[in-house]
Design an enzyme around this catalytic site. Sequence first.
Site, mmCIF file in Angstrom:
data_model
loop_
_atom_site.group_PDB
_atom_site.id
_atom_site.type_symbol
_atom_site.label_atom_id
_atom_site.label_comp_id
_atom_site.label_asym_id
_atom_site.label_seq_id
_atom_site.Cartn_x
_atom_site.Cartn_y
_atom_site.Cartn_z
ATOM 1 C CD GLU A 23 -2.847 -0.498 2.511
ATOM 2 O OE1 GLU A 23 -3.802 -1.313 2.683
ATOM 3 O OE2 GLU A 23 -2.382 -0.025 3.592
ATOM 4 C CD GLU A 89 6.209 -9.702 -1.625
ATOM 5 O OE1 GLU A 89 6.806 -9.939 -0.815
ATOM 6 O OE2 GLU A 89 4.783 -9.926 -1.694
ATOM 7 C CB CYS A 183 2.948 -8.723 18.828
ATOM 8 S SG CYS A 183 2.708 -9.739 20.187
HETATM 9 P P1 ADP Z 1 1.973 -5.892 2.932
HETATM 10 O O1 ADP Z 1 2.571 -5.450 1.324
HETATM 11 O O2 ADP Z 1 3.114 -5.313 4.051
HETATM 12 O O3 ADP Z 1 1.930 -7.391 3.025
HETATM 13 P P2 ADP Z 1 -0.401 -4.792 2.086
HETATM 14 O O4 ADP Z 1 -0.229 -3.349 1.736
HETATM 15 O O5 ADP Z 1 -0.467 -5.926 0.842
HETATM 16 O O6 ADP Z 1 0.837 -5.292 3.144
HETATM 17 O O7 ADP Z 1 -1.615 -5.027 2.932
HETATM 18 C C1 ADP Z 1 -2.066 -4.097 4.040
HETATM 19 C C2 ADP Z 1 -3.719 -4.139 4.358
HETATM 20 O O8 ADP Z 1 -3.784 -5.413 4.753
HETATM 21 C C3 ADP Z 1 -4.309 -3.465 5.231
HETATM 22 O O9 ADP Z 1 -4.419 -2.056 4.929
HETATM 23 C C4 ADP Z 1 -5.447 -4.101 5.836
HETATM 24 O O10 ADP Z 1 -6.666 -3.703 4.881
HETATM 25 C C5 ADP Z 1 -5.110 -5.537 5.575
HETATM 26 N N1 ADP Z 1 -4.890 -6.577 6.671
HETATM 27 C C6 ADP Z 1 -5.366 -7.852 6.758
HETATM 28 N N2 ADP Z 1 -4.843 -8.215 7.935
HETATM 29 C C7 ADP Z 1 -4.269 -7.281 8.727
HETATM 30 C C8 ADP Z 1 -3.419 -7.206 10.009
HETATM 31 N N3 ADP Z 1 -3.301 -8.385 10.422
HETATM 32 N N4 ADP Z 1 -2.982 -6.201 10.096
HETATM 33 C C9 ADP Z 1 -2.984 -5.057 9.569
HETATM 34 N N5 ADP Z 1 -3.634 -4.951 8.105
HETATM 35 C C10 ADP Z 1 -4.127 -6.274 7.847
HETATM 36 ZN ZN ZN Z 2 0.290 -10.654 20.139
#
Ligand code: ADP
Ligand code: ZN
Length: 191
Positions: A23, A89, A183
């Site tokens: 994001e 990634e 965590c």
């Molecule tokens: P990353 O690239 O770090 O894997 P993304 O940008 O793909 O993260 O996704 C972030 C989004 O994932 C958040 O905005 C939320 O909508 C969703 N989400 C699902 N589970 C969680 C979680 N445990 N903590 C935070 N966001 C989560």
């Molecule tokens: Zn925890």
Amino acid sequence: MYRPSGHGYIEMVVGPMYSGKSEELIRRLTRAKIAKQEVIVFKPSIDDRYSVKDVVSHSGIAIQAVAVNDLDTIWDFITDKTQVAGFDEVQFFNQGIVDIVIKLADMGVRVICAGLDMDFKAIPFGVIPELLARAEFVDKLQAVCVKCGDPATRTQRIIDGKPARYEDPVILVGATESYEARCRKCHQIGV
Ligand code: ADP
Ligand code: ZN
């Protein structure tokens, strides 16, 4: 955050899965496009999480990207007009990515790399430590721990419903694996 213009630099966006790295990468790249800058986005082609040629966040936003296997093909997409290069990634690229990122920044390109800082064992992931050391700007994002709701800094790997063990291979045939944000306290490695 102060962002110099007119010369290159490296930004790192790291954290566990679900912390919003994609994001944040997409947000920065979209803003650069709004500023009419020449933007190119790469991701390793092994990551086909949702679609082969887009970077897609878990919340569903996307940006068009080039999926690369051989790092040399990156240069086919860089021109003297390129101002911003994004890598998602980035932990899955091999060591060669470090020289490419440095060269791009030296050429004057703003390079934004997003990736996992640690693997499921909480061990620093591949080229990430070196890129973090070489970057001008570093942001470490947190997800939400699915167990307790605290900020999550780690990625929990679950194999067939149980915490993955230290010696589990990266790819397990026939097993159902999934990942959760957790965590430090809730993160588990099976024995
Ligand atoms: P990353 O690239 O770090 O894997 P993304 O940008 O793909 O993260 O996704 C972030 C989004 O994932 C958040 O905005 C939320 O909508 C969703 N989400 C699902 N589970 C969680 C979680 N445990 N903590 C935070 N966001 C989560
Ligand atoms: Zn925890």
